[in-house]
Design an enzyme around this catalytic site. Structure first.
Site, PDB file in Angstrom:
ATOM      1  N   HIS A   1      -2.904  -9.496  12.159  1.00 53.45           N
ATOM      2  CA  HIS A   1      -2.307  -8.261  11.642  1.00 53.45           C
ATOM      3  C   HIS A   1      -2.039  -7.350  12.839  1.00 53.45           C
ATOM      4  O   HIS A   1      -2.900  -7.175  13.702  1.00 53.45           O
ATOM      5  CB  HIS A   1      -3.265  -7.576  10.658  1.00 53.45           C
ATOM      6  CG  HIS A   1      -2.860  -6.177  10.335  1.00 53.45           C
ATOM      7  ND1 HIS A   1      -1.593  -5.871   9.894  1.00 53.45           N
ATOM      8  CD2 HIS A   1      -3.523  -4.990  10.405  1.00 53.45           C
ATOM      9  CE1 HIS A   1      -1.503  -4.563   9.702  1.00 53.45           C
ATOM     10  NE2 HIS A   1      -2.668  -4.005  10.016  1.00 53.45           N
TER      11      HIS A   1
ATOM     12  N   CYS B   1      -3.587  -3.058   4.412  1.00 59.43           N
ATOM     13  CA  CYS B   1      -2.678  -4.066   4.967  1.00 59.43           C
ATOM     14  C   CYS B   1      -3.104  -5.496   4.644  1.00 59.43           C
ATOM     15  O   CYS B   1      -2.427  -6.449   5.022  1.00 59.43           O
ATOM     16  CB  CYS B   1      -2.572  -3.895   6.484  1.00 59.43           C
ATOM     17  SG  CYS B   1      -2.068  -2.243   6.970  1.00 59.43           S
TER      18      CYS B   1
ATOM     19  N   GLU C   1       0.842  -1.195   0.000  1.00 60.82           N
ATOM     20  CA  GLU C   1       0.000   0.000   0.000  1.00 60.82           C
ATOM     21  C   GLU C   1       0.876   1.242   0.000  1.00 60.82           C
ATOM     22  O   GLU C   1       0.387   2.346   0.211  1.00 60.82           O
ATOM     23  CB  GLU C   1      -0.970  -0.013   1.189  1.00 60.82           C
ATOM     24  CG  GLU C   1      -0.315  -0.027   2.538  1.00 60.82           C
ATOM     25  CD  GLU C   1      -1.344  -0.008   3.661  1.00 60.82           C
ATOM     26  OE1 GLU C   1      -1.405  -0.993   4.387  1.00 60.82           O
ATOM     27  OE2 GLU C   1      -2.067   0.987   3.807  1.00 60.82           O
TER      28      GLU C   1
HETATM   29  N1  COA Z   1       1.374   3.288  30.501  1.00 61.57           N
HETATM   30  C1  COA Z   1       0.698   2.231  29.978  1.00 61.57           C
HETATM   31  N2  COA Z   1      -0.320   2.353  29.088  1.00 61.57           N
HETATM   32  C2  COA Z   1      -0.643   3.598  28.675  1.00 61.57           C
HETATM   33  C3  COA Z   1       0.013   4.743  29.176  1.00 61.57           C
HETATM   34  C4  COA Z   1       1.063   4.556  30.136  1.00 61.57           C
HETATM   35  N3  COA Z   1       1.754   5.586  30.624  1.00 61.57           N
HETATM   36  N4  COA Z   1      -0.527   5.837  28.594  1.00 61.57           N
HETATM   37  C5  COA Z   1      -1.504   5.382  27.756  1.00 61.57           C
HETATM   38  N5  COA Z   1      -1.562   4.039  27.803  1.00 61.57           N
HETATM   39  C6  COA Z   1      -2.458   3.147  27.063  1.00 61.57           C
HETATM   40  C7  COA Z   1      -3.878   3.654  26.906  1.00 61.57           C
HETATM   41  O1  COA Z   1      -4.644   3.352  28.053  1.00 61.57           O
HETATM   42  C8  COA Z   1      -4.343   2.913  25.677  1.00 61.57           C
HETATM   43  O2  COA Z   1      -4.665   1.588  26.030  1.00 61.57           O
HETATM   44  P1  COA Z   1      -6.069   0.955  25.534  1.00 61.57           P
HETATM   45  O3  COA Z   1      -6.029   0.978  24.023  1.00 61.57           O
HETATM   46  O4  COA Z   1      -6.023  -0.441  26.079  1.00 61.57           O
HETATM   47  O5  COA Z   1      -7.145   1.820  26.079  1.00 61.57           O
HETATM   48  C9  COA Z   1      -3.062   2.839  24.826  1.00 61.57           C
HETATM   49  O6  COA Z   1      -1.965   3.119  25.717  1.00 61.57           O
HETATM   50  C10 COA Z   1      -2.997   3.852  23.685  1.00 61.57           C
HETATM   51  O7  COA Z   1      -3.282   5.099  24.231  1.00 61.57           O
HETATM   52  P2  COA Z   1      -4.256   6.105  23.471  1.00 61.57           P
HETATM   53  O8  COA Z   1      -4.437   7.322  24.269  1.00 61.57           O
HETATM   54  O9  COA Z   1      -5.493   5.387  22.996  1.00 61.57           O
HETATM   55  O10 COA Z   1      -3.315   6.415  22.216  1.00 61.57           O
HETATM   56  P3  COA Z   1      -3.586   7.330  20.967  1.00 61.57           P
HETATM   57  O11 COA Z   1      -4.992   7.776  20.857  1.00 61.57           O
HETATM   58  O12 COA Z   1      -2.528   8.381  20.963  1.00 61.57           O
HETATM   59  O13 COA Z   1      -3.262   6.340  19.746  1.00 61.57           O
HETATM   60  C11 COA Z   1      -3.917   4.646  18.202  1.00 61.57           C
HETATM   61  C12 COA Z   1      -3.582   4.957  19.657  1.00 61.57           C
HETATM   62  C13 COA Z   1      -4.017   3.182  17.929  1.00 61.57           C
HETATM   63  C14 COA Z   1      -5.262   5.284  17.861  1.00 61.57           C
HETATM   64  C15 COA Z   1      -2.796   5.246  17.324  1.00 61.57           C
HETATM   65  O14 COA Z   1      -1.588   4.562  17.541  1.00 61.57           O
HETATM   66  C16 COA Z   1      -3.090   5.229  15.840  1.00 61.57           C
HETATM   67  O15 COA Z   1      -3.766   6.123  15.311  1.00 61.57           O
HETATM   68  N6  COA Z   1      -2.521   4.251  15.120  1.00 61.57           N
HETATM   69  C17 COA Z   1      -2.632   4.163  13.688  1.00 61.57           C
HETATM   70  C18 COA Z   1      -3.884   3.438  13.247  1.00 61.57           C
HETATM   71  C19 COA Z   1      -3.931   2.030  13.673  1.00 61.57           C
HETATM   72  O16 COA Z   1      -2.907   1.464  14.001  1.00 61.57           O
HETATM   73  N7  COA Z   1      -5.135   1.441  13.616  1.00 61.57           N
HETATM   74  C20 COA Z   1      -5.361   0.067  14.040  1.00 61.57           C
HETATM   75  C21 COA Z   1      -6.246  -0.711  13.146  1.00 61.57           C
HETATM   76  S1  COA Z   1      -5.544  -0.935  11.539  1.00 61.57           S
END
Ligand code: COA
Length: 384
Positions: free
Chosen positions: A233, A111, A79
């Site tokens: 994945h 993906c 991709e």
């Molecule tokens: N210690 C441990 N865990 C922690 C933490 C700390 N200090 N601070 C945050 N976390 C945890 C949160 O509780 C959360 O856990 P949960 O998902 O079990 O609730 C996790 O870390 C991620 O934190 P969050 O605030 O949700 O992160 P974010 O909003 O900045 O980003 C994604 C997370 C996945 C949305 C981001 O990485 C993203 O956009 N990724 C790209 C898209 C993707 O991968 N999509 C997946 C499907 S293809």
């Protein structure tokens, strides 16, 4: 007749950036990355690496072991394509020096597409068992700086040889499918970084898993309790935990804790490489082959997901003796040889990534094939 994965080999970008460094500069607790999303490092490509050079590096050990006899099809799943018209498979075909009697094509669905490529390959081999298909999954995962996806970036390639009487995994015929037209992650033609609605994409991933699992069951698929492992994945490795929890809730409510423990063998490479899009699920499988116990004769499940979105659940049985055929330390050595980059260099490289017009690249890669630059709009590759 059985058909499946006869060989597998992987490669990754030649640079490494740690999430500890990223967290320090963002002024946040690194626990969010190490535990929250389950990532410790990301592989970055050097100037002279791209999806073709990583693919060539991944495919080389397979061609060394088996030669190119019988390979009449190369399917390149990606991709992060390098041309809007010409398939990366054709460029790879040239770089690898394959004979002209080959069909070479590129496939795309975020993906997911390497799994479609494998399904196409199974059909080709079923019709003509003397043929083998080289399936490539290769991607550079890039998000905008300071975006929620930034910490999940990565790069990697997996090459798979699909053949009759496979040495590693016999793929079973049942498959569960799910497609829904959504906008959870996409990359318009004028952008080199993806756009993503991160939390929504997690939700859609889990809905696709449930839909594909239900269809897998409706198609006569195996019971959840018969799986020794499931490879997911992994856009970030904690996603596999969320997925296993969802699947356990519908398929195996009593076994949830045991099932989560079993994921450990499948996340070792993704934790250190980051998201490699199409390659990610097959890096999970390679991690299991290299780092897991001998599971000869046991069933492995696969959940492949591509945003947009398509999900597929399928399964296979590990062939007795497969442990003798894996190159246990190969990817580990490549990971250890990556050159570390610090925060400033990482940012500089990210901003300088998009180059237009003619240019030459610096000689950086440790691979045998390098992307030398662009001349008259044509990408140039050279072999050392
Ligand atoms: N210690 C441990 N865990 C922690 C933490 C700390 N200090 N601070 C945050 N976390 C945890 C949160 O509780 C959360 O856990 P949960 O998902 O079990 O609730 C996790 O870390 C991620 O934190 P969050 O605030 O949700 O992160 P974010 O909003 O900045 O980003 C994604 C997370 C996945 C949305 C981001 O990485 C993203 O956009 N990724 C790209 C898209 C993707 O991968 N999509 C997946 C499907 S293809």
């Amino acid at each position: 007749m059985t058909i499946g994965i006869h060989d597998i080999s992987a490669a990754t970008g030649g640079l490494v950036f740690t999430l500890a460094d990223l967290a320090e500069h963002e002024g946040i607790d690194v626990g969010k990355y190490h535990r929250g999303i389950g990532q410790t490092e990301m592989s970055l490509t050097s100037e002279d690496e791209d999806i073709v050079t990583m693919a060539a590096r991944a495919a080389a050990p397979i061609l060394e072991r088996h030669g190119s006899t019988g390979i009449r099809t190369v399917v390149f799943a990606t991709e992060s394509g390098i041309d809007q018209s010409k398939a990366a498979a054709v460029t790879l075909h040239g770089v690898l020096g394959l004979p002209p009697e080959v069909r070479a094509v590129e496939v795309k669905e975020a993906c997911y597409s390497a799994t479609a490529a494998i399904q196409f390959a199974l059909g080709i081999v079923a019709r003509r068992p003397s043929e083998r298909v080289l399936v490539i999954a290769s991607d550079v995962a890039r998000y905008e700086l300071n975006s929620s996806g930034e910490a999940t970036q990565g790069s990697g390639a997996v090459a798979l040889l699909i053949a009759e009487d496979p040495a590693l995994l016999e793929i079973e015929p049942e498959s569960g499918l799910w497609t829904g037209d959504v906008w959870d992650f996409w990359r318009p033609n004028d952008r080199s970084t993806a756009l993503v609605d991160g939390r929504y994409s997690v939700q859609v991933y889990l809905d696709a898993l449930e839909g594909a699992w239900n269809d897998y069951q409706a198609q006569g698929g195996a019971e959840f309790s018969s799986f020794a492992r499931v490879c997911y994945h992994q856009p970030f490795t904690r996603m596999a935990v969320k997925a296993q929890q969802r699947l356990a809730r519908i398929a195996d409510p009593d076994g949830e804790a045991r099932d989560i423990d079993r994921l450990a063998d499948t996340v070792e490479y993704n934790t250190r490489i980051g998201n490699s899009y199409t390659a990610s699920i097959y890096l999970a499988f390679l991690s299991l082959l290299d780092n897991g116990p001998d599971l000869s004769g046991e069933r492995v499940g696969f959940f492949s997901y591509g945003s947009g979105a398509v999900g597929e659940f399928f399964s296979g049985v590990l062939v007795p003796g497969y442990k003798d055929r894996v190159r246990v330390d190969a990817l580990e050595r490549m990971l250890a040889s990556r050159r570390p980059v610090a925060y400033d260099e990482y940012r500089h490289r990210h901003i300088a990534y998009d180059r237009v017009g003619d240019f030459e690249t610096a000689d950086e890669t440790q691979g045998a094939v390098r992307f030398a630059g662009v001349s008259e709009h044509k990408r140039q590759y050279e072999r050392r």
